[in-house]
Write a protein that holds these residues in place. Structure first.
Motif, PDB file in Angstrom:
ATOM      1  N   LEU A   1       0.825  -1.203   0.000  1.00 44.72           N
ATOM      2  CA  LEU A   1       0.000   0.000   0.000  1.00 44.72           C
ATOM      3  C   LEU A   1       0.862   1.257   0.000  1.00 44.72           C
ATOM      4  CD1 LEU A   1      -2.685  -1.111   2.626  1.00 44.72           C
ATOM      5  CD2 LEU A   1      -3.122  -0.627   0.205  1.00 44.72           C
ATOM      6  N   GLY A   2       1.932   1.237   0.782  1.00 43.35           N
ATOM      7  CA  GLY A   2       2.821   2.391   0.833  1.00 43.35           C
ATOM      8  C   GLY A   2       3.490   2.666  -0.494  1.00 43.35           C
ATOM      9  N   VAL A   3       3.966   1.612  -1.148  1.00 39.35           N
ATOM     10  CA  VAL A   3       4.613   1.762  -2.459  1.00 39.35           C
ATOM     11  C   VAL A   3       3.607   2.269  -3.493  1.00 39.35           C
ATOM     12  CG1 VAL A   3       5.722   0.519  -4.358  1.00 39.35           C
ATOM     13  CG2 VAL A   3       6.377   0.027  -1.992  1.00 39.35           C
ATOM     14  N   ALA A   4       2.393   1.714  -3.460  1.00 34.32           N
ATOM     15  CA  ALA A   4       1.357   2.151  -4.400  1.00 34.32           C
ATOM     16  C   ALA A   4       1.016   3.626  -4.195  1.00 34.32           C
ATOM     17  CB  ALA A   4       0.106   1.291  -4.230  1.00 34.32           C
ATOM     18  N   CYS A   5       0.984   4.062  -2.942  1.00 37.68           N
ATOM     19  CA  CYS A   5       0.692   5.462  -2.645  1.00 37.68           C
ATOM     20  C   CYS A   5       1.787   6.375  -3.187  1.00 37.68           C
ATOM     21  CB  CYS A   5       0.527   5.656  -1.137  1.00 37.68           C
ATOM     22  SG  CYS A   5       0.153   7.339  -0.659  1.00 37.68           S
ATOM     23  N   ILE A   6       3.050   6.002  -2.948  1.00 39.64           N
ATOM     24  CA  ILE A   6       4.174   6.805  -3.442  1.00 39.64           C
ATOM     25  C   ILE A   6       4.165   6.857  -4.973  1.00 39.64           C
ATOM     26  CG2 ILE A   6       6.692   6.925  -3.596  1.00 39.64           C
ATOM     27  CD1 ILE A   6       6.795   5.757  -0.779  1.00 39.64           C
ATOM     28  N   PHE A   7       3.873   5.720  -5.603  1.00 42.53           N
ATOM     29  CA  PHE A   7       3.809   5.686  -7.069  1.00 42.53           C
ATOM     30  C   PHE A   7       2.713   6.610  -7.586  1.00 42.53           C
ATOM     31  CE2 PHE A   7       1.731   3.859 -10.829  1.00 42.53           C
ATOM     32  CZ  PHE A   7       2.776   3.913 -11.736  1.00 42.53           C
ATOM     33  N   LEU A   8       1.544   6.555  -6.950  1.00 48.41           N
ATOM     34  CA  LEU A   8       0.414   7.376  -7.392  1.00 48.41           C
ATOM     35  C   LEU A   8       0.709   8.861  -7.230  1.00 48.41           C
ATOM     36  CD1 LEU A   8      -2.470   7.028  -8.503  1.00 48.41           C
ATOM     37  CD2 LEU A   8      -3.301   7.125  -6.150  1.00 48.41           C
ATOM     38  N   LEU A   9       1.303   9.229  -6.116  1.00 48.71           N
ATOM     39  CA  LEU A   9       1.610  10.633  -5.872  1.00 48.71           C
ATOM     40  C   LEU A   9       2.762  11.124  -6.737  1.00 48.71           C
ATOM     41  CD1 LEU A   9       1.289  10.757  -1.986  1.00 48.71           C
ATOM     42  CD2 LEU A   9      -0.371  11.499  -3.679  1.00 48.71           C
ATOM     43  N   GLY A  10       3.600  10.205  -7.198  1.00 49.05           N
ATOM     44  CA  GLY A  10       4.727  10.603  -8.034  1.00 49.05           C
ATOM     45  C   GLY A  10       4.383  10.771  -9.495  1.00 49.05           C
TER      46      GLY A  10
ATOM     47  N   LEU B   1       6.054  13.256 -13.082  1.00 48.52           N
ATOM     48  CA  LEU B   1       6.540  12.774 -14.375  1.00 48.52           C
ATOM     49  C   LEU B   1       5.630  13.189 -15.525  1.00 48.52           C
ATOM     50  CD1 LEU B   1       7.527   9.142 -13.302  1.00 48.52           C
ATOM     51  CD2 LEU B   1       9.037  11.121 -13.524  1.00 48.52           C
ATOM     52  N   PHE B   2       4.327  13.085 -15.311  1.00 48.60           N
ATOM     53  CA  PHE B   2       3.386  13.318 -16.414  1.00 48.60           C
ATOM     54  C   PHE B   2       2.349  14.390 -16.087  1.00 48.60           C
ATOM     55  CE2 PHE B   2       4.457   8.747 -16.056  1.00 48.60           C
ATOM     56  CZ  PHE B   2       5.232   8.619 -17.202  1.00 48.60           C
ATOM     57  N   GLY B   3       2.562  15.133 -15.008  1.00 49.96           N
ATOM     58  CA  GLY B   3       1.547  16.070 -14.550  1.00 49.96           C
ATOM     59  C   GLY B   3       1.427  17.325 -15.401  1.00 49.96           C
ATOM     60  N   THR B   4       0.278  17.961 -15.270  1.00 49.69           N
ATOM     61  CA  THR B   4      -0.014  19.237 -15.927  1.00 49.69           C
ATOM     62  C   THR B   4      -0.356  20.255 -14.860  1.00 49.69           C
ATOM     63  OG1 THR B   4      -0.865  18.111 -17.894  1.00 49.69           O
ATOM     64  CG2 THR B   4      -1.498  20.420 -17.596  1.00 49.69           C
ATOM     65  N   GLU B   5       0.153  21.460 -14.988  1.00 44.75           N
ATOM     66  CA  GLU B   5      -0.114  22.500 -14.000  1.00 44.75           C
ATOM     67  C   GLU B   5      -1.454  23.147 -14.287  1.00 44.75           C
ATOM     68  OE1 GLU B   5       1.881  26.680 -12.488  1.00 44.75           O
ATOM     69  OE2 GLU B   5       3.188  24.965 -12.920  1.00 44.75           O
ATOM     70  N   ILE B   6      -2.357  23.075 -13.321  1.00 42.45           N
ATOM     71  CA  ILE B   6      -3.681  23.698 -13.407  1.00 42.45           C
ATOM     72  C   ILE B   6      -3.920  24.471 -12.121  1.00 42.45           C
ATOM     73  CG2 ILE B   6      -6.172  23.310 -13.624  1.00 42.45           C
ATOM     74  CD1 ILE B   6      -5.603  20.787 -15.152  1.00 42.45           C
ATOM     75  N   GLY B   7      -4.252  25.736 -12.242  1.00 45.15           N
ATOM     76  CA  GLY B   7      -4.517  26.543 -11.061  1.00 45.15           C
ATOM     77  C   GLY B   7      -3.296  26.770 -10.195  1.00 45.15           C
ATOM     78  N   GLY B   8      -2.113  26.708 -10.801  1.00 47.23           N
ATOM     79  CA  GLY B   8      -0.898  26.980 -10.038  1.00 47.23           C
ATOM     80  C   GLY B   8      -0.267  25.765  -9.400  1.00 47.23           C
TER      81      GLY B   8
ATOM     82  N   VAL C   1       6.105  17.156   2.240  1.00 48.03           N
ATOM     83  CA  VAL C   1       6.893  18.357   1.991  1.00 48.03           C
ATOM     84  C   VAL C   1       7.305  18.426   0.524  1.00 48.03           C
ATOM     85  CG1 VAL C   1       9.020  19.579   2.558  1.00 48.03           C
ATOM     86  CG2 VAL C   1       7.718  18.460   4.370  1.00 48.03           C
ATOM     87  N   LEU C   2       7.641  17.276  -0.068  1.00 46.90           N
ATOM     88  CA  LEU C   2       8.034  17.238  -1.471  1.00 46.90           C
ATOM     89  C   LEU C   2       6.891  17.698  -2.368  1.00 46.90           C
ATOM     90  CD1 LEU C   2      10.220  16.409  -3.533  1.00 46.90           C
ATOM     91  CD2 LEU C   2       9.155  14.147  -3.593  1.00 46.90           C
ATOM     92  N   MET C   3       5.668  17.253  -2.060  1.00 48.43           N
ATOM     93  CA  MET C   3       4.514  17.694  -2.839  1.00 48.43           C
ATOM     94  C   MET C   3       4.344  19.196  -2.750  1.00 48.43           C
ATOM     95  SD  MET C   3       1.498  14.885  -2.456  1.00 48.43           S
ATOM     96  CE  MET C   3       1.169  15.367  -0.777  1.00 48.43           C
ATOM     97  N   PHE C   4       4.554  19.737  -1.558  1.00 48.97           N
ATOM     98  CA  PHE C   4       4.412  21.168  -1.342  1.00 48.97           C
ATOM     99  C   PHE C   4       5.393  21.951  -2.201  1.00 48.97           C
ATOM    100  CE2 PHE C   4       5.221  24.752   1.925  1.00 48.97           C
ATOM    101  CZ  PHE C   4       4.463  25.632   1.171  1.00 48.97           C
ATOM    102  N   VAL C   5       6.637  21.502  -2.218  1.00 54.68           N
ATOM    103  CA  VAL C   5       7.704  22.246  -2.882  1.00 54.68           C
ATOM    104  C   VAL C   5       7.669  22.057  -4.398  1.00 54.68           C
ATOM    105  CG1 VAL C   5      10.204  22.454  -3.121  1.00 54.68           C
ATOM    106  CG2 VAL C   5       9.188  22.196  -0.850  1.00 54.68           C
ATOM    107  N   VAL C   6       7.589  20.804  -4.856  1.00 53.54           N
ATOM    108  CA  VAL C   6       7.712  20.515  -6.278  1.00 53.54           C
ATOM    109  C   VAL C   6       6.392  20.717  -7.018  1.00 53.54           C
ATOM    110  CG1 VAL C   6       8.345  18.767  -7.973  1.00 53.54           C
ATOM    111  CG2 VAL C   6       9.573  18.907  -5.801  1.00 53.54           C
TER     112      VAL C   6
END
Length: 423
Positions: free
Chosen positions: A127-136, A140-147, A213-218
Motif C-alpha cells: 500500500l505504501g509503495v502504491a501510494c508513493i507511485f500514485l503521488l509521483g 513525471l506526467f503532470g499538468t499545472e492547473i490553477g498553479g 513536503v516534497l509535494m508542497f515544494v515541487v
C-alpha cells in the motif's frame, strides 16, 4: 420510517434551491444560461438518476443493517453543492450530476466488494509503495492547473492523483500502525524529552512526512501536503497515544517550512499573502481579499440566495465555494455545513469504536478524520486562518476526482459500520 425521513432534507434543498433560481428575475444578479433555463431536460434526467441511486443505496444500507445516518448527511452536503454550482456555474451542473452518479456507483461497488477490499490491510508495504507511485505520477506526467502541478490530463478528463492517494495513505497507516503499535510505543532512544523507538520502525512515517513536503515544494500543492501530513500525525497519535511523535512531526514540518521559505519563491508568495493579503489586493492576493469581502458582506443572514456577487472570486465553484455560501446564505448556513461535517466525524468515530479489529478501528477513524481535516483546511484557507490551499470542500465543491474519492471513503466507513447498534 425515520431512516427514510432523513432523505427528505437533501431532496428539499435541491428542489427549493432550483426553484429559487428559476423564479429569480433580478437583472443585477446571476443569470442561468439559456441551456439550463430553456432546456431543463439537460440536467433533469441526471438529477433523477441521482435521486434513484440515492434511494437504492439507502435501501441497501438499511437492509444490511449499516449506519443509516452517514449517507443522508453526505447527501445534504451534496445537495448544497449542486444548488451552488447551478447558481455559480450553470454550464457545469450536468457534469457535476454525472460525477455524482459515477461516485454513487463506485460507492455501491465498495459496499459490494468490501470483503475483498478489507484484505488490502494485510499488505501495508505494498500500500505504501502504491501510494508513493500514485503521488509521483504528476511529477513525471503532470499538468499545472490553477498553479499546482498535481493533475493528470487524460483526453477530456482531468484526474487529481492525490485525491485517491489519500485513500491509500489511510489504508497504509491503519495497516502499518496496527502491525507495529507495540514496537512504536516501546521507547528505545531518548532525545531530550522525546522517547522514540529504533529508526527503522519510524522510517516509514518520516518517509510520509517527507513526501508531503516534497509535494508542497515541487508540485506547489500546499493543500494535499497539509492533508497528508496531518493524517500521518493524527493516525500515529491515535494508534500509539505518544506525544513524542506529535512534537517530532511539528519540529520536522517547522524546519522543512523554514527551508522551503528560504529556497523557493512560490512558498514565500503563499506565506506573504497569508500574513498580509492587503499588500497586493489586486494581484496575487485577489482571491483571498475577495473571499474576505464575501464573508463580510454576508454577515449573519446573508444577502439572499442569488443576490450576492460571488462571481468576483476566481474559481469560486471549487476552492472558494464556501465563501459564496457565506455571502448569500450567511453565518447560519456556514455553521450548518460545519455541523454536518462534525456529525459525519462523530458517526465515524462511533463506527470506529464499534469495530472489533484494531486495523478496522484505525481505518474507520482515519476515514472520518480525513474528511473533517480536509474540510477544516479549505475553510481555514478561505477565511485566512491558514495559508490558502488548493483542495476542495468535500461533497460540495465542483470536481470529479474529489467527489469519487470522497464517496469511496464514505463507502468504506459505512461498510465498517455493519452490525453496529444505532441510537
Amino acid at each position: 420510517m425515520k431512516n427514510w425521513g432523513l432523505m427528505a432534507a437533501p431532496l428539499g434543498i435541491v428542489l427549493f434551491g432550483m426553484s429559487v433560481l428559476y423564479l429569480k428575475m433580478n437583472p443585477g444578479g446571476s443569470k442561468l444560461t439559456a441551456e439550463v433555463l430553456q432546456g431543463p431536460l439537460n440536467y433533469v434526467p441526471w438529477l433523477a438518476a441521482v435521486i434513484l441511486l440515492a434511494l437504492f443505496i439507502q435501501a441497501v444500507i438499511i437492509k444490511r443493517r449499516e449506519d443509516t445516518f452517514l449517507f443522508p448527511i453526505v447527501l445534504t452536503l451534496c445537495s448544497v453543492g449542486i444548488v451552488e454550482i447551478a447558481r455559480l456555474k450553470p454550464a457545469l451542473l450536468v457534469r457535476q450530476l454525472q460525477w455524482l452518479c459515477v461516485a454513487m456507483i463506485v460507492m455501491i461497488l465498495v459496499l459490494r466488494f468490501w470483503g475483498r477490499i478489507r484484505r488490502m490491510l494485510g499488505y501495508p508495504y505494498l500500500l505504501g509503495v502504491a501510494c508513493i507511485f500514485l503521488l509521483g505520477l504528476p511529477l513525471l506526467f503532470g499538468t499545472e492547473i490553477g498553479g499546482s502541478k498535481n493533475w493528470l490530463v487524460l483526453g477530456p478528463i482531468s484526474i487529481q492523483p492525490s485525491e485517491f492517494g489519500k485513500i491509500l495513505i489511510v489504508f497504509f497507516l491503519a495497516a502499518y500502525l496496527s502491525d507495529h503499535r507495540r514496537v512504536l510505543t516501546l521507547p528505545a532512544h531518548r532525545i531530550f524529552l522525546l522517547q522514540l523507538p529504533p529508526l527503522r520502525f519510524i522510517a516509514p512515517l518520516i518517509c510520509i512526512w517527507g513526501m508531503a513536503v516534497l509535494m508542497f515544494v515541487v508540485e506547489k500543492d500546499l493543500g494535499s501536503a497539509l492533508l497528508f501530513f496531518g493524517m500521518a500525525v493524527l493516525m500515529t497519535y491515535m494508534a500509539t497515544g505518544s506525544k513524542s511523535y506529535v512534537f517530532l512531526a511539528l519540529a520536522f514540518i517547522g524546519v522543512a517550512a523554514a527551508a522551503s521559505y528560504a529556497a523557493f519563491g512560490h512558498v514565500r508568495v503563499r506565506f506573504d499573502i497569508w500574513l498580509n493579503p492587503w499588500q497586493d489586493p489586486n494581484g496575487m492576493a485577489y482571491q483571498v481579499v475577495q473571499s474576505l469581502f464575501a464573508f463580510g458582506t454576508g454577515g449573519i443572514w446573508g444577502t439572499g440566495f442569488g443576490y450576492g456577487h460571488p462571481g468576483f472570486i476566481p474559481e469560486v465553484h471549487t476552492d472558494f465555494i464556501f465563501a459564496a455560501i457565506a455571502e448569500e446564505m450567511g453565518l447560519i448556513a456556514t455553521m450548518m455545513l460545519m455541523t454536518c461535517y462534525v456529525l459525519f466525524f462523530w458517526r465515524g468515530i462511533k463506527t470506529a469504536l464499534s469495530c472489533r479489529k484494531e486495523k478496522e478501528v484505525l481505518l474507520a477513524a482515519g476515514c472520518c478524520s480525513l474528511m473533517l481535516l480536509q474540510a477544516f483546511i479549505i475553510i481555514a484557507g478561505v477565511t485566512k486562518f491558514l495559508p490558502l490551499t488548493g483542495i476542495t470542500l468535500p461533497f460540495i465543491s465542483y470536481g470529479g476526482s474529489s467527489m469519487v474519492s470522497s464517496f469511496v471513503l464514505l463507502g468504506l466507513l459505512i461498510s465498517l459500520s455493519k452490525e453496529q447498534e444505532h441510537g
